[in-house]
Design an enzyme around this catalytic site. Sequence first.
Site, PDB file in Angstrom:
ATOM      1  N   GLU A  97       0.848  -1.193   0.000  1.00  0.00           N
ATOM      2  CA  GLU A  97       0.000   0.000   0.000  1.00  0.00           C
ATOM      3  C   GLU A  97       0.887   1.247   0.000  1.00  0.00           C
ATOM      4  OE1 GLU A  97      -2.419   1.535  -0.768  1.00  0.00           O
ATOM      5  OE2 GLU A  97      -4.008   1.576   0.723  1.00  0.00           O
ATOM      6  N   ASP A 101      -3.396   6.015   6.511  1.00  0.00           N
ATOM      7  CA  ASP A 101      -3.855   7.270   7.107  1.00  0.00           C
ATOM      8  C   ASP A 101      -4.760   6.904   8.293  1.00  0.00           C
ATOM      9  OD1 ASP A 101      -4.576   9.903   7.510  1.00  0.00           O
ATOM     10  OD2 ASP A 101      -5.736  10.114   5.692  1.00  0.00           O
ATOM     11  N   ASP A 157      -1.475  10.680  -5.371  1.00  0.00           N
ATOM     12  CA  ASP A 157      -2.122  11.697  -6.199  1.00  0.00           C
ATOM     13  C   ASP A 157      -2.932  12.678  -5.379  1.00  0.00           C
ATOM     14  OD1 ASP A 157      -4.268   9.785  -5.548  1.00  0.00           O
ATOM     15  OD2 ASP A 157      -5.449  11.006  -6.917  1.00  0.00           O
ATOM     16  N   ARG A 163       1.033  11.866  -9.676  1.00  0.00           N
ATOM     17  CA  ARG A 163       1.569  10.525  -9.387  1.00  0.00           C
ATOM     18  C   ARG A 163       2.968  10.349  -9.965  1.00  0.00           C
ATOM     19  NH1 ARG A 163      -2.713   7.461  -7.398  1.00  0.00           N
ATOM     20  NH2 ARG A 163      -4.723   7.828  -8.377  1.00  0.00           N
TER      21      ARG A 163
HETATM   22  P1  IMP Z   1      -7.102   5.480   5.027  1.00  0.00           P
HETATM   23  O1  IMP Z   1      -8.182   4.509   4.726  1.00  0.00           O
HETATM   24  O2  IMP Z   1      -7.621   6.712   5.697  1.00  0.00           O
HETATM   25  O3  IMP Z   1      -5.942   4.864   5.806  1.00  0.00           O
HETATM   26  O4  IMP Z   1      -6.588   6.024   3.662  1.00  0.00           O
HETATM   27  C1  IMP Z   1      -5.627   5.394   2.933  1.00  0.00           C
HETATM   28  C2  IMP Z   1      -5.707   5.839   1.486  1.00  0.00           C
HETATM   29  O5  IMP Z   1      -5.959   7.236   1.378  1.00  0.00           O
HETATM   30  C3  IMP Z   1      -4.384   5.603   0.812  1.00  0.00           C
HETATM   31  O6  IMP Z   1      -4.397   4.374   0.128  1.00  0.00           O
HETATM   32  C4  IMP Z   1      -4.282   6.761  -0.145  1.00  0.00           C
HETATM   33  O7  IMP Z   1      -4.800   6.398  -1.394  1.00  0.00           O
HETATM   34  C5  IMP Z   1      -5.131   7.852   0.433  1.00  0.00           C
HETATM   35  N1  IMP Z   1      -4.310   8.875   1.105  1.00  0.00           N
HETATM   36  C6  IMP Z   1      -4.190   9.101   2.431  1.00  0.00           C
HETATM   37  N2  IMP Z   1      -3.355  10.108   2.696  1.00  0.00           N
HETATM   38  C7  IMP Z   1      -2.901  10.518   1.491  1.00  0.00           C
HETATM   39  C8  IMP Z   1      -1.972  11.547   1.091  1.00  0.00           C
HETATM   40  O8  IMP Z   1      -1.356  12.277   1.886  1.00  0.00           O
HETATM   41  N3  IMP Z   1      -1.772  11.667  -0.247  1.00  0.00           N
HETATM   42  C9  IMP Z   1      -2.398  10.889  -1.160  1.00  0.00           C
HETATM   43  N4  IMP Z   1      -3.266   9.926  -0.831  1.00  0.00           N
HETATM   44  C10 IMP Z   1      -3.519   9.743   0.485  1.00  0.00           C
HETATM   45 MG    MG Z   2      -4.205   4.094  -1.942  1.00  0.00          MG
END
Ligand code: IMP
Ligand code: MG
Length: 173
Positions: A97, A101, A157, A163
Amino acid sequence: MPEIAGIVINREAIGARVAELGRRISADYAGRELLVVGVLNGAIIFTADLVRALELELEVDFLRVASYGDSTCSSGRICLSKDLESQVADRHLLLVEDIVDTGLTLAWLQAHLLARRPASLKTCALLDKRERRQVAVAVDYLGFAGVEGFLVGYGLDYRGRYRQLPDICCLRL
Ligand code: IMP
Ligand code: MG
Protein backbone atom coordinates in the site's frame (compact mmCIF):
# COMPACT_ATOMS: atom_id res chain seq x y z
CA MET A 1 3.60 23.55 -10.03
CA PRO A 2 1.87 26.06 -7.75
CA GLU A 3 0.12 23.43 -5.60
CA ILE A 4 3.41 21.79 -4.57
CA ALA A 5 4.89 23.24 -1.37
CA GLY A 6 8.14 21.25 -1.45
CA ILE A 7 9.90 17.90 -1.33
CA VAL A 8 9.32 15.84 1.82
CA ILE A 9 11.24 12.68 0.85
CA ASN A 10 13.57 12.83 -2.12
CA ARG A 11 14.14 10.10 -4.71
CA GLU A 12 17.50 9.06 -3.27
CA ALA A 13 16.00 8.49 0.19
CA ILE A 14 13.08 6.56 -1.33
CA GLY A 15 15.46 4.38 -3.36
CA ALA A 16 17.62 3.59 -0.34
CA ARG A 17 14.59 2.70 1.78
CA VAL A 18 13.05 0.49 -0.93
CA ALA A 19 16.36 -1.37 -1.28
CA GLU A 20 16.47 -1.91 2.48
CA LEU A 21 12.86 -3.16 2.56
CA GLY A 22 13.72 -5.48 -0.33
CA ARG A 23 16.61 -6.98 1.61
CA ARG A 24 14.50 -7.53 4.74
CA ILE A 25 11.57 -9.06 2.90
CA SER A 26 13.86 -11.28 0.80
CA ALA A 27 15.53 -12.58 3.97
CA ASP A 28 12.20 -13.16 5.75
CA TYR A 29 10.67 -15.09 2.85
CA ALA A 30 13.79 -16.99 1.72
CA GLY A 31 12.75 -20.27 0.13
CA ARG A 32 9.07 -19.31 -0.14
CA GLU A 33 7.10 -17.99 -3.08
CA LEU A 34 5.26 -14.69 -2.68
CA LEU A 35 2.11 -13.25 -4.16
CA VAL A 36 2.66 -9.50 -4.08
CA VAL A 37 -0.66 -7.64 -4.01
CA GLY A 38 -0.38 -3.99 -4.99
CA VAL A 39 -3.20 -1.56 -4.25
CA LEU A 40 -4.13 0.51 -7.30
CA ASN A 41 -3.54 3.25 -8.16
CA GLY A 42 -1.39 4.74 -5.41
CA ALA A 43 0.97 1.79 -4.93
CA ILE A 44 1.87 1.21 -8.60
CA ILE A 45 5.27 2.85 -8.50
CA PHE A 46 6.21 1.57 -5.05
CA THR A 47 5.15 -1.96 -6.05
CA ALA A 48 7.13 -1.78 -9.29
CA ASP A 49 10.29 -0.70 -7.45
CA LEU A 50 9.80 -3.05 -4.49
CA VAL A 51 9.41 -6.23 -6.56
CA ARG A 52 12.64 -5.39 -8.39
CA ALA A 53 14.38 -5.20 -5.02
CA LEU A 54 13.17 -8.71 -4.03
CA GLU A 55 15.32 -11.74 -4.62
CA LEU A 56 12.46 -14.21 -4.43
CA GLU A 57 10.14 -16.26 -6.60
CA LEU A 58 7.02 -14.15 -6.86
CA GLU A 59 3.92 -13.14 -8.78
CA VAL A 60 2.40 -9.65 -8.81
CA ASP A 61 -1.30 -8.90 -8.89
CA PHE A 62 -3.33 -5.78 -8.20
CA LEU A 63 -6.64 -4.86 -6.70
CA ARG A 64 -8.29 -1.51 -6.47
CA VAL A 65 -10.32 0.12 -3.76
CA ALA A 66 -12.05 3.44 -3.80
CA SER A 67 -12.48 5.36 -0.56
CA TYR A 68 -11.41 8.93 -1.14
CA GLY A 69 -13.14 10.38 -4.18
CA ASP A 70 -11.75 13.82 -4.87
CA SER A 71 -11.36 14.87 -1.26
CA THR A 72 -8.28 14.96 0.94
CA CYS A 73 -10.06 13.34 3.89
CA SER A 74 -11.29 9.81 4.17
CA SER A 75 -14.94 9.13 3.51
CA GLY A 76 -14.57 5.89 5.48
CA ARG A 77 -16.54 4.08 2.81
CA ILE A 78 -14.54 1.49 0.99
CA CYS A 79 -15.49 -0.47 -2.06
CA LEU A 80 -13.57 -2.91 -4.20
CA SER A 81 -13.56 -1.64 -7.76
CA LYS A 82 -11.14 -4.25 -9.14
CA ASP A 83 -10.46 -7.61 -7.56
CA LEU A 84 -7.39 -9.84 -7.80
CA GLU A 85 -7.20 -12.31 -10.65
CA SER A 86 -4.96 -14.75 -8.73
CA GLN A 87 -5.96 -17.51 -6.34
CA VAL A 88 -5.20 -16.51 -2.77
CA ALA A 89 -5.81 -19.70 -0.76
CA ASP A 90 -2.65 -21.25 0.72
CA ARG A 91 -0.30 -18.63 -0.74
CA HIS A 92 2.01 -16.21 1.04
CA LEU A 93 0.62 -12.72 0.42
CA LEU A 94 2.42 -9.41 0.73
CA LEU A 95 -0.03 -6.52 0.53
CA VAL A 96 1.64 -3.35 -0.76
CA GLU A 97 0.00 0.00 0.00
CA ASP A 98 1.18 3.56 -0.59
CA ILE A 99 0.08 5.24 2.63
CA VAL A 100 -1.80 4.38 5.80
CA ASP A 101 -3.85 7.27 7.11
CA THR A 102 -6.95 6.44 9.21
CA GLY A 103 -6.21 2.73 8.64
CA LEU A 104 -9.74 2.04 7.39
CA THR A 105 -8.63 1.03 3.89
CA LEU A 106 -5.91 -1.30 5.11
CA ALA A 107 -8.10 -2.90 7.79
CA TRP A 108 -10.76 -3.57 5.17
CA LEU A 109 -8.23 -5.00 2.70
CA GLN A 110 -6.61 -7.26 5.28
CA ALA A 111 -9.99 -8.67 6.31
CA HIS A 112 -10.98 -9.12 2.68
CA LEU A 113 -7.80 -11.06 1.88
CA LEU A 114 -7.75 -13.13 5.11
CA ALA A 115 -11.28 -14.33 4.32
CA ARG A 116 -9.76 -16.14 1.33
CA ARG A 117 -7.47 -18.14 3.60
CA PRO A 118 -3.96 -17.33 2.43
CA ALA A 119 -1.07 -19.29 4.00
CA SER A 120 0.08 -15.94 5.41
CA LEU A 121 -0.56 -12.24 4.99
CA LYS A 122 1.85 -9.41 5.70
CA THR A 123 1.61 -5.76 4.78
CA CYS A 124 4.20 -3.36 3.42
CA ALA A 125 3.36 0.35 3.35
CA LEU A 126 5.56 3.12 2.05
CA LEU A 127 4.22 5.86 4.33
CA ASP A 128 2.40 6.02 7.64
CA LYS A 129 0.47 8.96 9.11
CA ARG A 130 0.30 7.34 12.53
CA GLU A 131 -1.31 10.26 14.40
CA ARG A 132 -4.41 10.04 12.22
CA ARG A 133 -5.14 6.37 12.87
CA GLN A 134 -8.79 5.47 13.62
CA VAL A 135 -8.43 1.67 13.62
CA ALA A 136 -5.42 -0.40 14.66
CA VAL A 137 -3.79 -2.16 11.72
CA ALA A 138 -0.65 -4.25 11.46
CA VAL A 139 2.06 -2.89 9.15
CA ASP A 140 4.90 -5.41 8.98
CA TYR A 141 7.22 -3.45 6.71
CA LEU A 142 7.18 0.33 6.66
CA GLY A 143 9.07 2.84 4.54
CA PHE A 144 8.63 6.10 6.44
CA ALA A 145 6.68 6.77 9.64
CA GLY A 146 5.21 9.96 11.00
CA VAL A 147 4.71 11.86 7.75
CA GLU A 148 2.37 14.84 7.78
CA GLY A 149 0.38 16.96 5.38
CA PHE A 150 -1.17 15.82 2.12
CA LEU A 151 1.52 14.06 0.09
CA VAL A 152 1.79 13.53 -3.65
CA GLY A 153 4.30 11.97 -6.00
CA TYR A 154 5.86 8.49 -6.31
CA GLY A 155 2.37 7.16 -7.06
CA LEU A 156 0.38 9.33 -4.66
CA ASP A 157 -2.12 11.70 -6.20
CA TYR A 158 -4.28 14.68 -5.56
CA ARG A 159 -7.40 14.47 -7.74
CA GLY A 160 -5.56 12.09 -10.04
CA ARG A 161 -2.57 14.34 -10.54
CA TYR A 162 1.11 14.32 -9.52
CA ARG A 163 1.57 10.53 -9.39
CA GLN A 164 4.51 10.83 -11.77
CA LEU A 165 6.65 13.07 -9.55
CA PRO A 166 9.84 11.15 -8.64
CA ASP A 167 10.01 12.68 -5.14
CA ILE A 168 7.34 12.65 -2.42
CA CYS A 169 6.10 16.20 -2.09
CA CYS A 170 3.76 18.11 0.18
CA LEU A 171 0.72 19.83 -1.24
CA ARG A 172 -0.06 23.45 -0.46
CA LEU A 173 -3.74 23.31 0.56
P1 IMP B 1 -7.10 5.48 5.03
O1 IMP B 1 -8.18 4.51 4.73
O2 IMP B 1 -7.62 6.71 5.70
O3 IMP B 1 -5.94 4.86 5.81
O4 IMP B 1 -6.59 6.02 3.66
C1 IMP B 1 -5.63 5.39 2.93
C2 IMP B 1 -5.71 5.84 1.49
O5 IMP B 1 -5.96 7.24 1.38
C3 IMP B 1 -4.38 5.60 0.81
O6 IMP B 1 -4.40 4.37 0.13
C4 IMP B 1 -4.28 6.76 -0.14
O7 IMP B 1 -4.80 6.40 -1.39
C5 IMP B 1 -5.13 7.85 0.43
N1 IMP B 1 -4.31 8.88 1.10
C6 IMP B 1 -4.19 9.10 2.43
N2 IMP B 1 -3.35 10.11 2.70
C7 IMP B 1 -2.90 10.52 1.49
C8 IMP B 1 -1.97 11.55 1.09
O8 IMP B 1 -1.36 12.28 1.89
N3 IMP B 1 -1.77 11.67 -0.25
C9 IMP B 1 -2.40 10.89 -1.16
N4 IMP B 1 -3.27 9.93 -0.83
C10 IMP B 1 -3.52 9.74 0.48
MG1 MG C 1 -4.20 4.09 -1.94
